[in-house]
Design an enzyme around this catalytic site. Structure first.
Site, short mmCIF file in Angstrom:
data_model
loop_
_atom_site.label_atom_id
_atom_site.label_comp_id
_atom_site.label_asym_id
_atom_site.label_seq_id
_atom_site.Cartn_x
_atom_site.Cartn_y
_atom_site.Cartn_z
N TYR A 135 0.89 -1.24 -0.48
CA TYR A 135 -0.26 0.10 -0.06
C TYR A 135 1.10 1.48 0.09
O TYR A 135 0.13 2.26 0.57
CB TYR A 135 -0.70 -0.53 0.93
CG TYR A 135 -2.14 -1.13 1.70
CD1 TYR A 135 -2.99 -1.21 0.19
CD2 TYR A 135 -1.94 -2.45 2.28
CE1 TYR A 135 -3.94 -2.39 0.52
CE2 TYR A 135 -3.19 -3.31 2.10
CZ TYR A 135 -4.35 -3.05 0.97
OH TYR A 135 -4.47 -3.79 1.27
N ASP B 258 -1.20 -10.79 8.77
CA ASP B 258 -0.60 -12.21 8.00
C ASP B 258 0.98 -11.94 8.41
O ASP B 258 1.89 -13.08 8.55
CB ASP B 258 -0.38 -12.56 6.27
CG ASP B 258 -2.17 -12.72 6.27
OD1 ASP B 258 -3.04 -13.15 6.03
OD2 ASP B 258 -2.56 -11.74 6.48
N HIS C 187 3.95 -6.57 -4.08
CA HIS C 187 3.35 -6.77 -4.22
C HIS C 187 2.31 -5.17 -4.97
O HIS C 187 2.59 -4.36 -3.52
CB HIS C 187 3.05 -7.78 -3.25
CG HIS C 187 2.48 -7.38 -2.37
ND1 HIS C 187 2.13 -7.07 -0.72
CD2 HIS C 187 3.43 -7.73 -1.52
CE1 HIS C 187 2.30 -7.21 -0.01
NE2 HIS C 187 3.57 -7.52 0.25
N TYR D 147 -11.50 -0.63 0.64
CA TYR D 147 -11.37 -0.65 2.45
C TYR D 147 -10.04 -0.27 1.96
O TYR D 147 -9.98 0.14 3.63
CB TYR D 147 -11.61 -2.12 3.43
CG TYR D 147 -10.35 -2.97 3.66
CD1 TYR D 147 -9.39 -3.26 2.31
CD2 TYR D 147 -9.92 -2.48 4.94
CE1 TYR D 147 -8.48 -4.04 2.85
CE2 TYR D 147 -8.66 -3.18 5.13
CZ TYR D 147 -8.18 -3.74 4.05
OH TYR D 147 -6.67 -4.80 4.61
N ARG D 148 -9.17 0.03 1.90
CA ARG D 148 -7.54 0.58 1.78
C ARG D 148 -7.07 0.80 0.25
O ARG D 148 -7.24 -0.03 -0.21
CB ARG D 148 -7.27 -0.34 2.68
CG ARG D 148 -5.66 -0.02 2.86
CD ARG D 148 -5.41 -1.58 4.33
NE ARG D 148 -4.28 -1.46 4.58
CZ ARG D 148 -4.05 -2.18 5.78
NH1 ARG D 148 -4.74 -3.19 5.69
NH2 ARG D 148 -2.26 -1.97 6.20
C1 EUG Z 1 -3.47 -9.31 3.17
C2 EUG Z 1 -4.67 -9.17 3.40
C3 EUG Z 1 -5.21 -7.55 3.60
C4 EUG Z 1 -4.60 -7.15 3.30
C5 EUG Z 1 -3.78 -7.04 1.88
C6 EUG Z 1 -2.79 -8.70 2.43
C7 EUG Z 1 -2.72 -10.65 2.84
C8 EUG Z 1 -3.76 -11.26 1.89
C9 EUG Z 1 -7.12 -8.67 5.09
O1 EUG Z 1 -6.11 -8.24 3.87
O2 EUG Z 1 -5.33 -5.79 3.16
C10 EUG Z 1 -2.82 -12.62 2.08
#
Ligand code: EUG
Length: 613
Positions: free
Chosen positions: A146, A208, A447, A528-529
């Site tokens: 992000y 995560d 990513h 959401y973001r």
């Molecule tokens: C993940 C989860 C998120 C996000 C970006 C990455 C990971 C995914 C639930 O939010 O905003 C595997």
């Protein structure tokens, strides 16, 4: 690490942003895989030199910096005029976006400053107002995917809050709460609770990856995977330095002598906390967070579903179970391609053709995997003592088995390095770090996420999945979707993995993202973001009633930050002097991180008393 090209991984013993020593060997193994996929060095040669703040000449800026050094101490102000340095997750830069979807030098800081206390943060805001220099606060800057630590406006001065303000100020085992500074990571909070001997009583909730700041992630409304997964909903109390230097405490924190700051978030009067999340209205210097009592047992479970078309009936089954709390945590429903990618091997190991990898190859490879072939994998957990868990898991089992071909995976058949065990830890609040392995899917893997929200409905899941698939196919990019199911909504997370050194691939990825955002908005879905580069576009989709919400945000921005110094453009909110002057990026190739700096609106200076420091 033995290789001279691979930097050594910091641990919590030597850095606030380090890895817990218990995870060091796992970190180094993950990192070796990532470095094996790099085709170029971590150093990014600079072609544009020092990134000056907009509207300032180099001598004017350097003289302002030398004043800041006098105020804070020379060692706490760093000029960023050398080459930029990328790194791995644990050695991420605080100067720029190390996963740049645009040119590497777009979102770059001119200097980084390291405040040691709240008064320092106040002094920095006063200084920034004096010179009209944009400041961009980060906690850890690990919001990778992000924008990371990068400022939206090129040449901003980054305030790295985490380096020196990283104390756990309180852990209250009776109330199950804590109070932390911006530099406290999920790793650090977890380890501290264990060290205090409270691990049997208190759980945290981790995303995560555990290297992010608890404050930073929560302010960005991040997600974790225990029943406390909605971090923003679980916070209680903020301390905020406003753009002109005043300090406020929200909720009960404004009542002198209170002992309820972390127990009752609302206090009395308007609930102000919301305006300090995903915004640029203040710098959060302390935050309270609720902790989860140990539920008295837990058990991970996993089901796989064979067909792509199982998505719709499966989401219909999940909704009532989740809303009634039989499914208790923010679980993930992941696509089989992610099962494959998270092993950490490049896609070329499986397929060397262009365009998205064919489903037939994904299935062929998954047949060889310990969990077997599938299209969707559900990772969940039941909590509580055995009889409570059994009550819930029996219901879940009966419901999931209504889908033909559904398989319950027996964890005892899975090897110790299977991804399942990482989800197992995370759903029990123990931060881990294997998630990023799928960035190795392509060389120099970066990513960036497309993250729309929807109700927990099959039809919505289907529409979002189809639009993502369509745009990925057009762009020739592999689709890696995961649904994260909250209490009444779900976040679809589609991470695009791209080669940071491949300009053509970056352009395709940006177009794919922008197309998905606008397709989703047309169907009534919003994110959401989002990443720094996409914030203007995403904000512009929240346009009901002639952009009434953005007009309200701008009113607040101009009232709180009349000189427009705090993180201009963050979340699409531009202060008055920047607005409509070439900064907004709403479509590919539009706008800039430099805007039309020479057209910046002049500021009407009012004489005002300085805040009490
Ligand atoms: C993940 C989860 C998120 C996000 C970006 C990455 C990971 C995914 C639930 O939010 O905003 C595997």
């Amino acid at each position: 690490m033995s290789s001279p090209n691979i930097p050594s991984t910091p641990t919590l013993n030597n850095s606030h942003s380090g890895i817990p020593p218990r995870l060091l060997s796992k970190a180094n193994a993950a990192k070796s895989l990532i470095y094996a996929g790099k085709t170029s060095s971590d150093a990014i040669p600079r072609t544009q030199g020092l990134a000056l703040p907009p509207g300032l000449s180099k001598p004017a800026f350097l003289s302002a910096i030398s004043e800041l050094r006098t105020i804070l101490g020379t060692q706490h102000v760093e000029l960023i005029d050398g080459d930029l340095q990328n790194g791995w997750y644990m050695e991420h830069p605080n100067t720029h976006d190390m996963m740049p979807i645009l040119d590497s030098e777009k979102f770059v800081a001119s200097a980084v400053v390291y405040p040691g206390c709240v008064a320092d943060v106040q002094k920095i805001t006063v200084w920034a107002n004096k010179y009209l220099i944009p400041i961009s606060p980060i906690s850890l800057g690990r919001n990778l995917g992000y924008g990371g630590s990068a400022p939206r406006v090129r040449g901003s001065v980054t305030i790295d809050l985490g380096r020196r303000m990283n104390k756990i100020l309180d852990i209250n085992a009776e109330d199950c709460t804590c109070l932390v500074e911006p530099g406290v990571t999920f790793y650090a909070l977890y380890e501290d609770i264990q060290k205090r001997g409270l691990g049997d009583r208190l759980w945290i909730d981790s995303p995560d990856l555990g290297g992010g700041s608890v404050v930073g992630n929560t302010l960005d409304r991040g997600v974790g995977y225990t029943p406390y997964g909605d971090h923003w909903a679980m916070h209680a109390g903020l301390e905020v330095v406003l753009p002109e230097g005043e300090v406020v405490r929200t909720g009960m924190g404004s009542l002198p002598g209170n002992n309820t700051w972390q127990s009752f978030p609302y206090g009395f009067g308007p609930f102000s906390d919301g305006i300090f999340s995903q915004s640029n209205f203040g710098i959060v210097t302390k935050m309270g967070m609720t902790l989860m009592p140990n539920p008295g047992g837990y058990e991970s479970f996993m089901y796989t579903f064979q067909n792509e078309s199982d998505l719709v009936p499966l989401i219909e089954i999940i909704r009532p179970l989740r809303i009634s709390n039989i499914l208790e945590n923010v679980a993930q429903l992941r696509h089989g391609l992610q099962t494959l990618a998270v092993k950490g091997h490049p896609r070329t190991r499986y397929y060397s053709g262009g365009g998205p990898m064919p489903q037939s190859i994904i299935h062929l490879e998954l047949q060889k995997a310990p969990i077997g072939d599938h299209t969707w994998a559900y990772y969940g957990m039941t909590y509580g003592p055995p009889h409570i868990r059994k009550y819930k898991s029996d219901i879940i089992d009966a419901e999931f088995r209504k889908i033909p071909g559904c398989r319950k995976i027996d964890p005892s058949t899975l090897p110790a390095d299977e991804y399942f065990w990482s989800r197992d830890k995370i759903a029990a609040g123990e931060p881990d770090l294997v998630e990023l392995l799928w960035t190795n899917w392509v060389p120099n893997g970066c990513h960036i996420a497309f993250s729309p929200v929807s109700p927990i409905r099959g039809a919505d899941a289907q529409k979002l999945y189809e639009l993502a698939k369509k745009r990925h196919t057009e762009a020739g990019i592999d689709l890696m979707p995961a649904f994260c199911v909250g209490l009444r909504e779900m976040h679809l997370i589609v991470e695009i993995v791209f080669d940071g050194k491949n300009e053509e691939m970056k352009k395709k990825a940006e177009k794919c993202l922008r197309d998905m955002i606008s397709d989703a908005a047309e169907l009534g879905y919003g994110e959401y973001r989002t990443h720094l580069a996409l914030m203007d576009q995403v904000a512009s989709t929240y346009s009901w009633n002639d952009n009434a919400l953005m007009k309200f945000n701008e009113k607040l921005k101009d009232a709180l930050d009349p000189n427009g110094i705090l993180a201009p453009g963050r979340c699409g909110i531009w202060p008055k002097r920047f607005r409509g002057r070439g900064w907004e990026m709403t479509e590919a190739g539009s706008g800039s991180s430099e805007g039309l700096a020479w057209l910046l609106a002049p500021v009407k200076r009012k004489s005002k008393s300085s805040p009490k420091l």
